[in-house]
Design an enzyme around this catalytic site. Structure first.
Site, mmCIF file in Angstrom:
data_model
loop_
_atom_site.group_PDB
_atom_site.id
_atom_site.type_symbol
_atom_site.label_atom_id
_atom_site.label_comp_id
_atom_site.label_asym_id
_atom_site.label_seq_id
_atom_site.Cartn_x
_atom_site.Cartn_y
_atom_site.Cartn_z
ATOM 1 N N ARG A 118 -28.041 -51.818 -49.900
ATOM 2 C CA ARG A 118 -28.239 -51.739 -48.453
ATOM 3 C C ARG A 118 -28.805 -53.059 -47.915
ATOM 4 O O ARG A 118 -28.412 -53.535 -46.863
ATOM 5 C CB ARG A 118 -29.172 -50.575 -48.089
ATOM 6 C CG ARG A 118 -29.348 -50.452 -46.579
ATOM 7 C CD ARG A 118 -30.105 -49.216 -46.159
ATOM 8 N NE ARG A 118 -31.491 -49.274 -46.600
ATOM 9 C CZ ARG A 118 -32.359 -48.281 -46.442
ATOM 10 N NH1 ARG A 118 -31.970 -47.148 -45.879
ATOM 11 N NH2 ARG A 118 -33.599 -48.406 -46.855
ATOM 12 N N LYS A 159 -32.659 -39.673 -47.736
ATOM 13 C CA LYS A 159 -33.244 -38.847 -46.659
ATOM 14 C C LYS A 159 -32.508 -39.066 -45.336
ATOM 15 O O LYS A 159 -32.043 -38.119 -44.717
ATOM 16 C CB LYS A 159 -34.733 -39.166 -46.465
ATOM 17 C CG LYS A 159 -35.598 -38.917 -47.675
ATOM 18 C CD LYS A 159 -37.058 -39.179 -47.384
ATOM 19 C CE LYS A 159 -37.353 -40.620 -47.043
ATOM 20 N NZ LYS A 159 -37.325 -41.559 -48.174
ATOM 21 N N ARG A 217 -42.605 -50.291 -52.674
ATOM 22 C CA ARG A 217 -42.409 -49.043 -51.917
ATOM 23 C C ARG A 217 -42.355 -47.852 -52.865
ATOM 24 O O ARG A 217 -42.900 -46.784 -52.569
ATOM 25 C CB ARG A 217 -41.106 -49.122 -51.110
ATOM 26 C CG ARG A 217 -41.267 -49.890 -49.815
ATOM 27 C CD ARG A 217 -39.960 -50.437 -49.317
ATOM 28 N NE ARG A 217 -39.032 -49.403 -48.855
ATOM 29 C CZ ARG A 217 -37.727 -49.635 -48.660
ATOM 30 N NH1 ARG A 217 -37.212 -50.818 -48.908
ATOM 31 N NH2 ARG A 217 -36.960 -48.670 -48.229
ATOM 32 N N ARG A 252 -46.016 -38.640 -45.247
ATOM 33 C CA ARG A 252 -46.038 -39.487 -46.438
ATOM 34 C C ARG A 252 -47.416 -39.529 -47.092
ATOM 35 O O ARG A 252 -47.573 -40.168 -48.137
ATOM 36 C CB ARG A 252 -45.639 -40.911 -46.053
ATOM 37 C CG ARG A 252 -44.167 -41.237 -46.336
ATOM 38 C CD ARG A 252 -43.918 -42.650 -45.851
ATOM 39 N NE ARG A 252 -42.842 -43.341 -46.465
ATOM 40 C CZ ARG A 252 -41.600 -43.399 -45.965
ATOM 41 N NH1 ARG A 252 -41.282 -42.726 -44.892
ATOM 42 N NH2 ARG A 252 -40.681 -44.127 -46.564
ATOM 43 N N ARG A 308 -31.718 -55.499 -44.035
ATOM 44 C CA ARG A 308 -33.012 -54.868 -43.712
ATOM 45 C C ARG A 308 -34.122 -55.578 -44.490
ATOM 46 O O ARG A 308 -34.017 -55.734 -45.712
ATOM 47 C CB ARG A 308 -32.951 -53.367 -44.066
ATOM 48 C CG ARG A 308 -34.004 -52.581 -43.318
ATOM 49 C CD ARG A 308 -33.787 -51.105 -43.461
ATOM 50 N NE ARG A 308 -34.917 -50.493 -44.121
ATOM 51 C CZ ARG A 308 -35.109 -49.187 -44.202
ATOM 52 N NH1 ARG A 308 -34.224 -48.357 -43.673
ATOM 53 N NH2 ARG A 308 -36.162 -48.705 -44.812
HETATM 54 P P1 B4P Z 1 -32.183 -43.358 -47.520
HETATM 55 O O1 B4P Z 1 -33.054 -42.779 -48.551
HETATM 56 O O2 B4P Z 1 -31.453 -42.423 -46.623
HETATM 57 O O3 B4P Z 1 -33.086 -44.453 -46.817
HETATM 58 P P2 B4P Z 1 -34.187 -44.249 -45.705
HETATM 59 O O4 B4P Z 1 -34.043 -42.946 -45.012
HETATM 60 O O5 B4P Z 1 -34.064 -45.477 -44.895
HETATM 61 O O6 B4P Z 1 -35.562 -44.117 -46.452
HETATM 62 P P3 B4P Z 1 -36.704 -45.161 -46.762
HETATM 63 O O7 B4P Z 1 -37.779 -44.388 -47.435
HETATM 64 O O8 B4P Z 1 -36.095 -46.299 -47.516
HETATM 65 O O9 B4P Z 1 -37.193 -45.780 -45.390
HETATM 66 P P4 B4P Z 1 -38.075 -45.279 -44.154
HETATM 67 O O10 B4P Z 1 -37.312 -45.718 -42.987
HETATM 68 O O11 B4P Z 1 -38.444 -43.836 -44.220
HETATM 69 O O12 B4P Z 1 -30.941 -44.185 -48.114
HETATM 70 C C1 B4P Z 1 -31.029 -45.385 -48.812
HETATM 71 C C2 B4P Z 1 -29.655 -45.946 -49.183
HETATM 72 O O13 B4P Z 1 -29.012 -45.128 -50.166
HETATM 73 C C3 B4P Z 1 -28.658 -46.024 -48.020
HETATM 74 O O14 B4P Z 1 -28.092 -47.299 -48.005
HETATM 75 C C4 B4P Z 1 -27.594 -44.964 -48.310
HETATM 76 O O15 B4P Z 1 -26.310 -45.354 -47.911
HETATM 77 C C5 B4P Z 1 -27.654 -44.852 -49.823
HETATM 78 N N1 B4P Z 1 -27.335 -43.491 -50.278
HETATM 79 C C6 B4P Z 1 -27.743 -42.332 -49.705
HETATM 80 N N2 B4P Z 1 -27.272 -41.274 -50.400
HETATM 81 C C7 B4P Z 1 -26.549 -41.786 -51.448
HETATM 82 C C8 B4P Z 1 -25.814 -41.198 -52.541
HETATM 83 N N3 B4P Z 1 -25.700 -39.872 -52.680
HETATM 84 N N4 B4P Z 1 -25.232 -42.013 -53.439
HETATM 85 C C9 B4P Z 1 -25.309 -43.368 -53.303
HETATM 86 N N5 B4P Z 1 -25.988 -43.986 -52.294
HETATM 87 C C10 B4P Z 1 -26.601 -43.204 -51.369
HETATM 88 O O16 B4P Z 1 -39.443 -46.118 -44.293
HETATM 89 C C11 B4P Z 1 -39.518 -47.525 -44.214
HETATM 90 C C12 B4P Z 1 -40.981 -48.007 -44.117
HETATM 91 O O17 B4P Z 1 -41.592 -47.537 -42.879
HETATM 92 C C13 B4P Z 1 -41.950 -47.515 -45.203
HETATM 93 O O18 B4P Z 1 -41.906 -48.318 -46.367
HETATM 94 C C14 B4P Z 1 -43.327 -47.588 -44.457
HETATM 95 O O19 B4P Z 1 -43.833 -48.895 -44.441
HETATM 96 C C15 B4P Z 1 -42.994 -47.199 -43.036
HETATM 97 N N6 B4P Z 1 -43.156 -45.735 -42.791
HETATM 98 C C16 B4P Z 1 -42.161 -44.856 -42.485
HETATM 99 N N7 B4P Z 1 -42.654 -43.613 -42.332
HETATM 100 C C17 B4P Z 1 -44.005 -43.700 -42.542
HETATM 101 C C18 B4P Z 1 -45.063 -42.740 -42.554
HETATM 102 N N8 B4P Z 1 -44.843 -41.445 -42.312
HETATM 103 N N9 B4P Z 1 -46.332 -43.172 -42.816
HETATM 104 C C19 B4P Z 1 -46.557 -44.472 -43.038
HETATM 105 N N10 B4P Z 1 -45.611 -45.437 -43.064
HETATM 106 C C20 B4P Z 1 -44.330 -45.056 -42.822
#
Ligand code: B4P
Length: 190
Positions: free
Chosen positions: A128, A14, A145, A89, A134
């Site tokens: 990552r 994402k 998660r 979410r 992280r």
């Molecule tokens: P991403 O999937 O881009 O990771 P993210 O955006 O950080 O999403 P995530 O769900 O983990 O975390 P968030 O901050 O929203 O990429 C992951 C990895 O994959 C990267 O290292 C990237 O390089 C790699 N990658 C990407 N594309 C690739 C491809 N094509 N091939 C290979 N590798 C690839 O949430 C974190 C925490 O915050 C949650 O657990 C929760 O506690 C809280 N939170 C956030 N939003 C919330 C909400 N709306 N409500 C309640 N809690 C919330």
């Protein structure tokens, strides 16, 4: 306005794809994960509370997240549109987003959901974790998660399904290829 909800399990890309979409369409990026991590870094009261929850892989309470979103919407209401990354979410968050956008005579244009098998999600997040340190990218939290996503977040997809706004995109492959698939969906609708 073009308002996109970017949806998918943790590690589905994402954040990665959001930056590409912003580059092309000039949208305002709202990542609740980034906003919460900023609060943690700033050492605010909200951040301290959020850190404990995030480190367990649970969801931060809806009320907190919705408050942050409303603030951002007000700030950028005259812009070209938003990309919501990692939000909503829960179904409650989706309902509140609808209400907040309606207040500005706006709506969600489409929801893009990135599909990636669990095994690949775990591999990406562990990588990552090693690279960035992280704190929620460790084996135990990653598994929780993904479980939390299956239990609490998947219903959001049905919410947008009912409105015919949900579009699935294969999230496996090169970042460029996945981006092309996303653009194809956006161009068809917008
Ligand atoms: P991403 O999937 O881009 O990771 P993210 O955006 O950080 O999403 P995530 O769900 O983990 O975390 P968030 O901050 O929203 O990429 C992951 C990895 O994959 C990267 O290292 C990237 O390089 C790699 N990658 C990407 N594309 C690739 C491809 N094509 N091939 C290979 N590798 C690839 O949430 C974190 C925490 O915050 C949650 O657990 C929760 O506690 C809280 N939170 C956030 N939003 C919330 C909400 N709306 N409500 C309640 N809690 C919330």
């Amino acid at each position: 306005m073009l308002n996109i909800v970017l949806f998918g399990p943790p590690g589905s890309g994402k954040g990665t794809q959001a930056s590409r979409i912003i580059e092309k369409y000039g949208l305002v990026h709202i990542s609740t994960g980034d906003l919460l991590r900023q609060e943690v870094e700033d050492g605010t009261e909200l951040g301290m509370k959020a850190k404990a929850i995030m480190d367990k892989g649970e969801l931060v309470p809806d009320k907190i997240v919705i408050g942050m979103i409303r603030k951002k919407l007000e700030e950028y209401q005259d812009g070209p549109g938003f990309i919501f990354d990692g939000f909503p979410r829960t179904v409650e968050q989706a309902r509140e987003l609808r209400k907040a956008l309606t207040d500005f005579d706006e709506r969600v244009t489409l929801m893009i959901s990135l599909t990636v098998p669990r095994e690949e999600l775990v591999t990406r997040l562990l990588k990552r974790g090693k690279e960035t340190g992280r704190s929620d990218d460790n084996p135990e939290t990653i598994n929780n998660r993904i479980d939390v996503y299956d239990r609490q977040t998947i219903p959001v997809a049905y919410y947008y399904d009912k409105m015919h706004k949900h579009h699935q995109v294969d999230g496996v492959g090169s970042i460029d290829k996945i981006f092309d698939r996303i653009v194809e969906v956006i161009e068809k609708i917008h």
